[in-house]
Design a protein around this motif. Structure first.
Motif, short mmCIF file in Angstrom:
data_model
loop_
_atom_site.label_atom_id
_atom_site.label_comp_id
_atom_site.label_asym_id
_atom_site.label_seq_id
_atom_site.Cartn_x
_atom_site.Cartn_y
_atom_site.Cartn_z
N MET A 96 -102.08 -37.87 26.14
CA MET A 96 -101.62 -38.71 27.25
C MET A 96 -102.77 -39.04 28.21
O MET A 96 -102.75 -38.69 29.39
CB MET A 96 -100.47 -38.03 27.98
N GLN A 97 -103.76 -39.74 27.67
CA GLN A 97 -104.88 -40.18 28.49
C GLN A 97 -104.52 -41.41 29.34
O GLN A 97 -105.27 -41.80 30.22
CB GLN A 97 -106.08 -40.49 27.60
N ASP A 98 -103.38 -42.00 29.04
CA ASP A 98 -102.79 -43.02 29.91
C ASP A 98 -101.28 -42.97 29.69
O ASP A 98 -100.78 -42.18 28.88
CB ASP A 98 -103.36 -44.41 29.66
N ASP A 183 -96.14 -34.29 8.50
CA ASP A 183 -95.14 -33.91 9.49
C ASP A 183 -95.10 -34.98 10.58
O ASP A 183 -96.03 -35.13 11.36
CB ASP A 183 -95.51 -32.56 10.10
N THR A 184 -94.03 -35.75 10.61
CA THR A 184 -93.95 -36.87 11.54
C THR A 184 -93.15 -36.56 12.81
O THR A 184 -92.87 -37.45 13.60
CB THR A 184 -93.30 -38.08 10.84
N ARG A 185 -92.78 -35.30 12.99
CA ARG A 185 -92.06 -34.95 14.21
C ARG A 185 -92.91 -35.23 15.44
O ARG A 185 -94.13 -35.10 15.41
CB ARG A 185 -91.68 -33.46 14.19
N ASN A 186 -92.25 -35.56 16.54
CA ASN A 186 -92.95 -35.69 17.81
C ASN A 186 -93.74 -34.41 18.06
O ASN A 186 -93.26 -33.31 17.80
CB ASN A 186 -91.94 -35.92 18.93
N LEU A 187 -94.94 -34.53 18.59
CA LEU A 187 -95.81 -33.36 18.71
C LEU A 187 -95.22 -32.28 19.62
O LEU A 187 -95.55 -31.10 19.50
CB LEU A 187 -97.20 -33.77 19.17
N ILE A 387 -100.13 -36.31 33.50
CA ILE A 387 -98.90 -36.53 32.73
C ILE A 387 -98.67 -35.32 31.84
O ILE A 387 -99.54 -34.95 31.05
CB ILE A 387 -98.99 -37.80 31.86
N ILE A 388 -97.49 -34.71 31.94
CA ILE A 388 -97.21 -33.55 31.11
C ILE A 388 -96.23 -33.89 29.99
O ILE A 388 -96.12 -33.16 29.01
CB ILE A 388 -96.67 -32.38 31.97
N GLN A 389 -95.51 -35.02 30.10
CA GLN A 389 -94.55 -35.42 29.08
C GLN A 389 -95.22 -36.34 28.07
O GLN A 389 -96.07 -37.17 28.43
CB GLN A 389 -93.33 -36.12 29.69
N GLU A 390 -94.82 -36.22 26.81
CA GLU A 390 -95.41 -37.03 25.75
C GLU A 390 -94.88 -38.47 25.81
O GLU A 390 -93.87 -38.74 26.45
CB GLU A 390 -95.08 -36.39 24.39
N GLY A 391 -95.57 -39.40 25.14
CA GLY A 391 -95.33 -40.82 25.28
C GLY A 391 -93.94 -41.30 24.94
O GLY A 391 -93.51 -42.36 25.43
#
Length: 739
Positions: A96-98, A183-187, A387-391
């Motif tokens: 999450m660099q942006d 593995d395509t799960r959200n990280l 940002i701590i939450q993923e995209g």
């Protein structure tokens, strides 16, 4: 404390209240009513490490010291020491660099190796040990080797620095994932851990397996069920594991028994009082918005629980020993939980009354991990990231996105801090471990060390070496050492393949109940071939005076197919309290077996292709969807608060037109569901192929009380093509209007 909290005797409650009052001095600014005065206008921009540490409030008797900060570390998420106290740091340098997560999945992350060369407690030397990694999420030092697993792959590699320059120059595959697809799960929903536990097994979260290391390879042991959890995995002195689930908003779960025996939680092991968190800062950037906030705009309960550990050191106050620390980076705080054991049932209670152990007014304080260090102190990994939450949760139209942008949180990147928690009146140990160079005899001595870090590593190195010359010394320790040393000595002998049956039988008669419980646990490896002699010795313990010994006896025999084992378990269930931990665990296990058998019979009536879809979907559901929807599809009980996602069991939408479900999985879902609002969006899974989507839906629609038809991949293909231009989540209103 509400009546809803079970198992806490009056004596325990009284002792806890005395304890709380004795340490909870008023160090935070308060109003005349005693309420903490919140910082409602915190500084939004990043602070220097020196300024940031001033914003972190710690309960009396403790203070924080800075160990490392940027540029030495950037986006740190996990740390681990090798035997010589060199600190490995996993960095998620592309996280999450942006606000869009641009370039997040590029292999630009690193693992650093930090050293404190002068013994002052601060890292002064840093080397990039491994470069060009894809979001490394698990690290485990062995001897000179470091095991590493990256995101989107279950493969595990061993790295080694053979020329002593601080950089890994060899890489060997030690575990190959048998899955043919990535593995395509959200990280956020992928595995973490890689913890070498007391039983010489290496544990992870999420996936239904654990490992044993044979010296060159990790050998996977399949477990009956997945252990749950997400980021973070803790173990205590006796090998009990603690998981947490941010997706399920559950700070601690699956800690009643070892996960190898099945997934098992008790009602009220945590309650709504424990679930509530007490930040000292307003919390605008919480997914879910108003339902997750109090009227004063502070986070009202755990949402990002992660990075937990049991404090097991020797340089902080003794009453912290055995306490569970849980990070909450959205709330900018760390919970301290007292672990209450009542006849084998474990429950958790906040150590403070409507306060937290550690909390900050810095908007960028993001604690994501805690670890007991070799110096006996507690270490805290602060990602210090905006940002701590993923995209998936910051997309256009989400609640979070405008909060992040308006506060400028997307601008804070490339920072990170590591702190150590120190007691005001106790100096941390300056003894620098040299366990990699220690003789095997010296390692045996460290099995009695008061700091669990030393005991764990001494055991690990002895098991790796398998130096049989110290077997007599280990057996002597197993007979005459302090209980914890005896336990470590027994597990070390077992890990070295050096524990004999006569020695096991002696341990089964130990005067200390925890040692007897350990021996019963170890006996599981002796009855793999239905050893009648061992079973007879275990039978003697059916009337052991300690309920935890009896519980472990039932667990040890759970998968043994002999009539003797079944008779012992039946005796234990029939002759002791039907509300005991033993009886409740066995009932849950038997119910699970019955449900599986019903599913198996239903699958037999299906065509082969349908049966395969359902079986594949079951695996995907248990690894991914169960985090928020519950393993049984009935939703997650997170301590009295709203469920994080809708229940799927006996669900009319699940049993209805499959096109609605296909659309949801392809493009995600936001907003209320049948009049009820949930904290998180359902992320889009359309990057998976048609068969993946069809498998998940086929399992959900034919299990958990649902009785609809399976879903074919060609149906998914058609719906995908019809909505090819869609880039936003669906709403239920849209779906219900669609023909």
């Amino acid at each position: 404390m509400k009546k809803k909290t079970l198992w806490l005797t009056g004596v325990v409650c009284l002792s806890l209240s005395v304890y709380t009052c004795s340490v909870s001095k008023k160090t935070l600014p308060r109003d005349v009513s005693g309420r903490i005065i919140l910082d409602t206008t915190p500084n939004r921009g990043p602070l220097s490490p020196q300024e940031a540490i001033k914003t972190i409030h710690v309960q009396p008797g403790y203070h924080l010291e800075l160990v490392a900060s940027e540029p030495m570390v950037q986006e740190p998420v996990a740390i681990a020491w090798d035997g010589n106290a060199r600190l490995y740091v996993a960095e998620l340098n592309t996280y999450m660099q942006d606000v869009d997560g641009t370039n997040e999945n590029k292999p630009w992350s690193r693992i650093k190796r930090l050293e404190d060369t002068n013994g002052d407690g601060k890292m002064d030397k840093a080397t990039v040990f491994i470069d060009s990694l894809l979001l490394p999420r698990m690290i485990l030092p062995l001897d000179n080797r470091l095991l590493v697993s990256e995101t989107y792959s279950a493969d595990i590699y061993s790295y080694d620095d053979t020329n002593g320059d601080g950089k890994a120059d060899t890489k060997k595959l030690v575990y190959k994932d048998p899955a043919t697809q990535p593995d395509t799960r959200n990280l956020e929903h992928q595995r973490s851990g890689l913890v070498w536990n007391l039983d010489n097994r290496i544990y992870i979260t999420v996936d239904p397996l654990r490992y044993k290391f044979n010296g060159t390879q990790l050998i996977a042991e399949k477990m009956n069920e997945g252990p749950g959890g997400q980021w973070g995995l803790a173990n205590d002195n006796y090998g009990r594991l603690y998981f947490s689930s941010a997706g399920g908003e559950t700070p601690a779960l699956n800690f009643q028994q070892n996960p190898s025996y099945g997934y098992f939680n008790l009602d009220n092991q945590i309650n709504d009082e424990f679930q509530a968190v007490w930040p000292i800062i307003t919390t605008p950037d919480v997914q879910g918005g108003a339902p997750r906030l109090r009227p004063d705009s502070t986070l009202n309960h755990f949402t990002a629980c992660t990075g937990q550990s049991i404090y097991r050191g020797d340089k902080l106050p003794a009453d912290l020993q055995g306490d569970l620390l849980i990070c909450e980076p959205v709330g900018r705080l760390i919970r301290r939980a007292k672990v209450i054991n009542n006849q084998g049932k474990i429950s958790l209670v906040n150590a403070y009354n409507k306060e937290e152990f550690i909390a900050s007014t810095d908007m960028n304080f993001r604690p994501v991990n805690t670890v007991t260090g070799p110096d006996g102190c507690l270490y805290i990994v602060d990602m210090y990231h905006g940002i701590i939450q993923e995209g998936n949760w910051t997309q256009e139209g989400s609640y979070l996105r405008p909060q992040i942008v308006s506060k400028g949180l997307d601008k804070n990147i490339n920072r990170g801090r590591i702190y150590r928690l120190v007691a005001d009146n106790v100096k941390p140990s300056k003894v620098r471990p040299q366990l990699l160079k220690a003789s095997s005899a010296e390692l045996v001595g460290y099995l009695s060390h008061p700091n669990g870090w030393w005991r764990d590593n001494a055991q690990k190195f002895l098991v790796l070496r398998k130096d049989k010359s110290v077997v007599p010394a280990l057996w002597a320790l197993a007979q005459k050492g302090q209980p914890l040393a005896r336990i470590h000595a027994l597990w070390t002998l077992q890990g070295m393949d050096a524990l004999t049956k006569p020695q096991l039988f002696d341990a089964l008669k130990d005067a200390d109940a925890k040692v007897r419980k350990t021996a019963v646990w170890i006996a599981e490896d002796f009855i793999q071939n239905d050893d009648a002699d061992v079973l007879n010795r275990l039978d003697v313990l059916r009337n052991d005076t300690d309920p935890e010994v009896r519980f472990q006896l039932a667990l040890t025999l759970r998968f043994n197919k002999t009539q003797k084992a079944k008779d012992i378990i039946n005796y234990l269930v029939s002759n002791y309290d039907s509300n005991s931990i033993l009886a409740l665990s066995q009932k849950r296990y038997e119910n699970m077996l019955a449900e599986r058998e019903a599913s198996r019979l239903k699958a037999l009536a299906m065509q082969e292709e349908d049966r395969k879809l359902v079986n594949d979907g079951a695996t995907i559901f248990k690894q991914l969807c169960a985090t928020c929807h519950g393993a049984d599809g009935k939703g997650i009980n997170n301590g009295g608060k709203d469920m994080p996602a809708p229940p799927l069991a006996n669900n009319s939408d699940v049993n209805g037109n499959p096109e609605k479900l296909i659309k949801i999985l392809l493009h995600g879902l936001k907003g209320p569901v049948n009049g009820k609002t949930y904290p998180d969006v359902m992320p889009a899974l359309g990057f998976n192929d048609d068969r993946y989507i069809a498998s998940v839906l086929s399992y959900v629609r034919t299990n958990m009380g649902n009785s609809a038809k399976t879903v074919r991949p060609e149906w998914v293909k058609r719906v995908r093509e019809q909505n090819a231009g869609r880039t936003t989540n669906w709403t239920m209103e849209e779906l219900n209007k669609a023909k």
